[in-house]
Structure formats: structure tokens, C-alpha cells
Design a protein around this motif. Structure first.
Motif, PDB file in Angstrom:
ATOM      1  N   UNK A 102      34.030 -55.728  31.461  1.00  0.00           N
ATOM      2  CA  UNK A 102      33.225 -54.504  31.508  1.00  0.00           C
ATOM      3  C   UNK A 102      34.114 -53.300  31.804  1.00  0.00           C
ATOM      4  N   UNK A 103      34.077 -52.270  30.956  1.00  0.00           N
ATOM      5  CA  UNK A 103      34.916 -51.088  31.184  1.00  0.00           C
ATOM      6  C   UNK A 103      34.262 -50.127  32.173  1.00  0.00           C
ATOM      7  N   UNK A 128      29.936 -54.601  28.628  1.00  0.00           N
ATOM      8  CA  UNK A 128      30.615 -54.288  27.384  1.00  0.00           C
ATOM      9  C   UNK A 128      29.708 -54.278  26.174  1.00  0.00           C
ATOM     10  N   UNK A 129      28.611 -55.052  26.217  1.00  0.00           N
ATOM     11  CA  UNK A 129      27.699 -55.113  25.072  1.00  0.00           C
ATOM     12  C   UNK A 129      26.587 -54.063  25.167  1.00  0.00           C
ATOM     13  N   UNK A 130      26.544 -53.292  26.252  1.00  0.00           N
ATOM     14  CA  UNK A 130      25.432 -52.377  26.479  1.00  0.00           C
ATOM     15  C   UNK A 130      25.959 -51.057  27.026  1.00  0.00           C
ATOM     16  N   UNK A 131      26.858 -50.423  26.304  1.00  0.00           N
ATOM     17  CA  UNK A 131      27.501 -49.207  26.789  1.00  0.00           C
ATOM     18  C   UNK A 131      26.581 -48.002  26.619  1.00  0.00           C
ATOM     19  N   UNK A 132      26.535 -47.118  27.631  1.00  0.00           N
ATOM     20  CA  UNK A 132      25.757 -45.880  27.476  1.00  0.00           C
ATOM     21  C   UNK A 132      26.325 -45.035  26.352  1.00  0.00           C
ATOM     22  N   UNK A 133      25.442 -44.202  25.784  1.00  0.00           N
ATOM     23  CA  UNK A 133      25.853 -43.350  24.675  1.00  0.00           C
ATOM     24  C   UNK A 133      25.408 -41.920  24.933  1.00  0.00           C
ATOM     25  N   UNK A 134      26.073 -40.987  24.270  1.00  0.00           N
ATOM     26  CA  UNK A 134      25.641 -39.597  24.315  1.00  0.00           C
ATOM     27  C   UNK A 134      24.207 -39.493  23.807  1.00  0.00           C
ATOM     28  N   UNK A 135      23.382 -38.804  24.567  1.00  0.00           N
ATOM     29  CA  UNK A 135      21.972 -38.663  24.204  1.00  0.00           C
ATOM     30  C   UNK A 135      21.057 -39.602  24.948  1.00  0.00           C
ATOM     31  N   UNK A 136      21.601 -40.589  25.672  1.00  0.00           N
ATOM     32  CA  UNK A 136      20.765 -41.497  26.453  1.00  0.00           C
ATOM     33  C   UNK A 136      20.132 -40.754  27.620  1.00  0.00           C
ATOM     34  N   UNK A 137      18.844 -41.034  27.859  1.00  0.00           N
ATOM     35  CA  UNK A 137      18.158 -40.469  29.024  1.00  0.00           C
ATOM     36  C   UNK A 137      18.501 -41.294  30.254  1.00  0.00           C
ATOM     37  N   UNK A 158      17.821 -52.365  28.981  1.00  0.00           N
ATOM     38  CA  UNK A 158      19.161 -52.737  28.508  1.00  0.00           C
ATOM     39  C   UNK A 158      19.114 -53.332  27.104  1.00  0.00           C
ATOM     40  N   UNK A 159      20.079 -52.967  26.310  1.00  0.00           N
ATOM     41  CA  UNK A 159      20.166 -53.538  24.962  1.00  0.00           C
ATOM     42  C   UNK A 159      20.801 -54.913  25.040  1.00  0.00           C
ATOM     43  N   UNK A 160      20.295 -55.831  24.245  1.00  0.00           N
ATOM     44  CA  UNK A 160      20.872 -57.169  24.165  1.00  0.00           C
ATOM     45  C   UNK A 160      21.921 -57.172  23.071  1.00  0.00           C
ATOM     46  N   UNK A 161      22.895 -58.074  23.149  1.00  0.00           N
ATOM     47  CA  UNK A 161      23.909 -58.127  22.092  1.00  0.00           C
ATOM     48  C   UNK A 161      23.274 -58.256  20.712  1.00  0.00           C
TER      49      UNK A 161
END
Length: 204
Positions: A102-103, A128-137, A158-161
Motif C-alpha cells: 500500500x502506497x 493499492x487496489x482502491x486508490x483515491x482519485x481527484x474528484x472523490x468526495x 471502497x472499490x473492489x479489485x
């Protein structure tokens, strides 16, 4: 997920001291075997290296403990007096640190305090499989007396792989993601540059 606390390992000896003791043991053995005063002088002459190593190690340990203490104080203050407010991720940066797979990410967020728009940054380890992104609330917890001290908590499922995609197939969620970014852009939550960057990542 659990994150490393950065605690300083207890009982770890300075590397320079360990090396000096190992080398000194060999020199003492050579001295007793050969009765050579040169070996004894070498050992005495290198002793300042061991002393310097102990001093530097003590300073480093003190700094690490101070950083850990400050982090714990901030976490305790946020837990006791932190106020939640809706926020939006406007930037995600890699710090280069890892915790297993996990980064650690530096999340830049925009949020509102007493009607005034603010921005802030907080770091956290993310799956690592569920990284936040720009635009996420997200939900931002901040200290009323110092809004620069904050914690960022995601308030989405959380997003699943994702399963392997078929060649040339982007999935039905692409249109929904583009629409979400466009809505955030229309509402003023994303600037033109942030919208273009987020859209480019989706289409790449």
C-alpha cells in the motif's frame, strides 16, 4: 487500514558503535596474540568514531520520538475536538513510502470552514487496489482553532479489485465517471486544469 505509527524501535544500537565493537574485538584478539602495540593504538584512535555514532544516534532518536509525539498529539486533538465537513480531493501525490503493497499518498483537499473555502493536505496509506482519485468526495475533520491540522476520511464505498477488462472495452462505469467529473466542473468544485487532468487520466 492500519498504518505504521513510525515508532522508533527500542533497544537498537548505533551502527557505528556495533562496527567499532566488532572491529575492536578483532584488534584486541590480534593484540593478545601478537602483543603488537600498533593494534591497540588503532583501537584507541578509532574510539571517537564510536562516541560520535552514539551522539548522532541519540539526536536522530530524539527527533523521531518528537515527530511521533506530535503526530499522536494531533490525532488525539482531532479525535477530541475535530469538526467534520464535506470536502473534495483536488490532487493526489505519491510520497514514495510504502506499507507492504500500500502506497502513502499525499491528498490535497478543498473544504469549507464557516462559509470560507480552504484547502489542506494530509498523508495516509491507501490500499493499492482502491486508490483515491481527484474528484472523490471525502469528509475532512479539522481543528476549529487551526484548520490546517486535519484528517481526511473517505465517505464512499471502497472499490473492489476490478476484473480484467476485455481488449477495447472500457466498461459502463466510464460514462458515469465522466459525467461525475463534468458535474463537479460545472458546480465549480474542479478548476479547468483539474477537470482536464482528471478526464485525461480516465481516457488514457
Amino acid at each position: 487500514m492500519a498504518s505504521p505509527t513510525g515508532a522508533v524501535p527500542a533497544g537498537r544500537l548505533p551502527f557505528g558503535l556495533v562496527m567499532w565493537v566488532c572491529a575492536g574485538s578483532g584488534l584486541l584478539g590480534g593484540y593478545w596474540a601478537n602483543r603488537s602495540g600498533v593494534l591497540l593504538l588503532v583501537m584507541v584512535a578509532t574510539s571517537p568514531v564510536a562516541v560520535l555514532s552514539v551522539v548522532l544516534h541519540g539526536r536522530w532518536r530524539s527527533r523521531q520520538l518528537d515527530l511521533e509525539r506530535r503526530a499522536e498529539e494531533r490525532a488525539a486533538a482531532l479525535a477530541a475536538r475535530g469538526r467534520p465537513t464535506p470536502g473534495l480531493i483536488i490532487g493526489v501525490e505519491q510520497t514514495g513510502r510504502m506499507y507492504g503493497d500500500d502506497p502513502e499518498l499525499r491528498l490535497n483537499v478543498r473544504f469549507t470552514v464557516d462559509g470560507r473555502e480552504r484547502s489542506g493536505t494530509a498523508s495516509r496509506f491507501c490500499p493499492g487496489y482502491d486508490l483515491p482519485r481527484t474528484g472523490d468526495a471525502v469528509t475532512v475533520h479539522y481543528l476549529p482553532e487551526d484548520p490546517s491540522i486535519l484528517d481526511i476520511r473517505e465517505n464512499r464505498q471502497p472499490r473492489t479489485p476490478a476484473p480484467p477488462a476485455q481488449p477495447g472495452y472500457r466498461g459502463p462505469e466510464l460514462a458515469a465517471e465522466l459525467e461525475r467529473l463534468a458535474r463537479l466542473h460545472r458546480d465549480g468544485a474542479l478548476t479547468d486544469a483539474e477537470f482536464s487532468a482528471a478526464k485525461g487520466r480516465l481516457l488514457s
